[in-house]
Design an enzyme around this catalytic site. Structure first.
Site, PDB file in Angstrom:
ATOM      1  N   VAL C  76       4.218  -2.937  -1.093  1.00  0.00           N
ATOM      2  CA  VAL C  76       3.961  -1.529  -1.383  1.00  0.00           C
ATOM      3  C   VAL C  76       3.116  -1.462  -2.657  1.00  0.00           C
ATOM      4  CG1 VAL C  76       5.061   0.627  -2.132  1.00  0.00           C
ATOM      5  CG2 VAL C  76       6.082  -0.725  -0.292  1.00  0.00           C
ATOM      6  N   CYS C  77       2.013  -0.731  -2.608  1.00  0.00           N
ATOM      7  CA  CYS C  77       1.133  -0.631  -3.782  1.00  0.00           C
ATOM      8  C   CYS C  77       1.863   0.042  -4.942  1.00  0.00           C
ATOM      9  CB  CYS C  77      -0.110   0.165  -3.440  1.00  0.00           C
ATOM     10  SG  CYS C  77      -1.135   0.482  -4.895  1.00  0.00           S
ATOM     11  N   VAL C  78       1.822  -0.590  -6.103  1.00  0.00           N
ATOM     12  CA  VAL C  78       2.551  -0.071  -7.256  1.00  0.00           C
ATOM     13  C   VAL C  78       2.010   1.279  -7.733  1.00  0.00           C
ATOM     14  CG1 VAL C  78       1.234  -1.457  -8.930  1.00  0.00           C
ATOM     15  CG2 VAL C  78       3.497  -0.634  -9.533  1.00  0.00           C
TER      16      VAL C  78
END
Lengths: 125, 101, 116
Positions: C76-78
């Site tokens: 999941v993209c931070v």
């Protein structure tokens, strides 16, 4: 030359207008990050994506950050040397090269197709 | 090597199909998935565009998506070939790259 | 062949997650390797550990767990995640939070990158 060969050719294909969706904001973050890794990063604006480069954007009244300024930074400070805008998409939308906020390469569709052809990965936004 | 063009939005609602058709090259492949499958429906206003491009490109549709939507195979233009998810994977593997329009 | 997957659309607005899920399962069955799935834009919602769909609904969380159990890395993209309330504390056990560098890596390391 050796070095040039080993770089991955990745194109961000921006086809969405700014502000109405989150895509432009988040694709810019991706562009900035990718460009710091010394790969061969290209950005192409087609379709409604060309509106992202319109001069004179002032989204302060809708309380959104002016992302357009980031493109100037991308060109000046990062290694994204190739920003393409498609001529036909500009024409279709009543836009001219002078309407753009910075000098970018305006390409005919046929030339852009050859650029896309050279890429390893195309990321649509 | 051929490029795979994935159309997953309805052509009645978005410009996915029209964008794709502007960039597609001879020998490329189109796969209709999700709401994109409506582009390949017989009698629809996009049938002609899809038939035209099929002269130079191969056309596929994701069968689970047409089936889900009650669109039977004989309602899809006959030049388009059905694939399942494994067929989708094979199309990606056999293309140099894919663009999801 | 090595596949990288990018999912951009929300699992609760669009079919993209479902199509990607079916694609990934088929690819693995065919003997391909999925080197990672990167969740960007609204797709990051798939990584929320508090998802609680009604009985009988499709269950994104269990699909994520299933992918993980098949050895697929779920990233999941931070930046996109934080914006939407997804942090180390709220991300599901099967996913990890990491930077856009992971998407770049997928782009470079995969033989094919597919966007959903």
């Amino acid at each position: 030359m050796e070095d040039q060969k080993s770089k991955a050719k990745i194109m961000f294909l921006c086809k969405t207008a700014p502000y109405g969706t989150i895509y432009e904001q988040e694709v810019i973050e991706a562009m900035i990050m990718f460009s710091s890794y010394e790969q061969d990063i290209r950005v192409a604006f087609i379709g409604d994506g060309v509106f992202s480069l319109k001069k004179g954007q002032n989204p302060s009244l809708i309380n959104i950050k002016n992302f357009a300024q980031t493109y100037l930074v991308l060109i000046d400070d990062f290694e994204v040397s190739h920003l393409y805008v498609e001529k036909e998409s500009l024409d279709e939308r009543g836009m001219k090269e002078e309407d753009l906020l910075t000098e970018v390469e305006v390409l005919q569709r046929a030339d852009l197709i050859s650029k896309i052809d050279e890429m390893k990965v195309v990321l649509p936004f | 090597m051929q490029m795979l063009n994935i159309i997953k939005k309805s052509p009645y609602e978005t410009s996915s199909l029209s964008n794709c058709l502007k960039y597609i090259k001879t020998g490329d492949v189109i796969l209709f998935t999700e709401d994109g499958i409506y582009a390949a429906k017989k009698g629809g206003m996009f049938e002609k565009f899809v038939s035209d491009v099929s002269q130079t490109c191969s056309i596929y549709y994701l069968f689970p998506d047409t089936e889900a939507r009650g669109i039977k195979s004989d309602e899809i233009i006959s030049i388009a070939k059905p694939v399942d998810y494994q067929g989708f994977v094979a199309l990606v593997a056999n293309s140099s790259k894919s663009i999801t329009w | 062949m090595k596949f990288g997957i990018l999912i951009k659309e929300s699992p609760y607005n669009f079919q993209a997650f479902d199509t990607a899920y079916n694609f990934v399962k088929a690819a693995i069955e065919m003997g391909h390797e999925i080197i990672g799935i990167f969740f960007y834009d609204d797709a990051v919602y798939a990584g929320n550990k508090y998802l609680e769909p009604p009985q009988g609904d499709r269950n994104i969380k269990s699909y994520m767990d299933d992918l993980k159990s098949r050895g697929v890395r779920l990233v999941v993209c931070v930046a996109a995640g934080k914006r939407r309330g997804l942090t180390q504390d709220t991300v599901s056990e099967s996913a990890e939070i990491s930077g856009l560098g992971q998407l770049l890596e997928l782009s470079i390391e995969s033989d094919r990158l597919v966007t959903f």
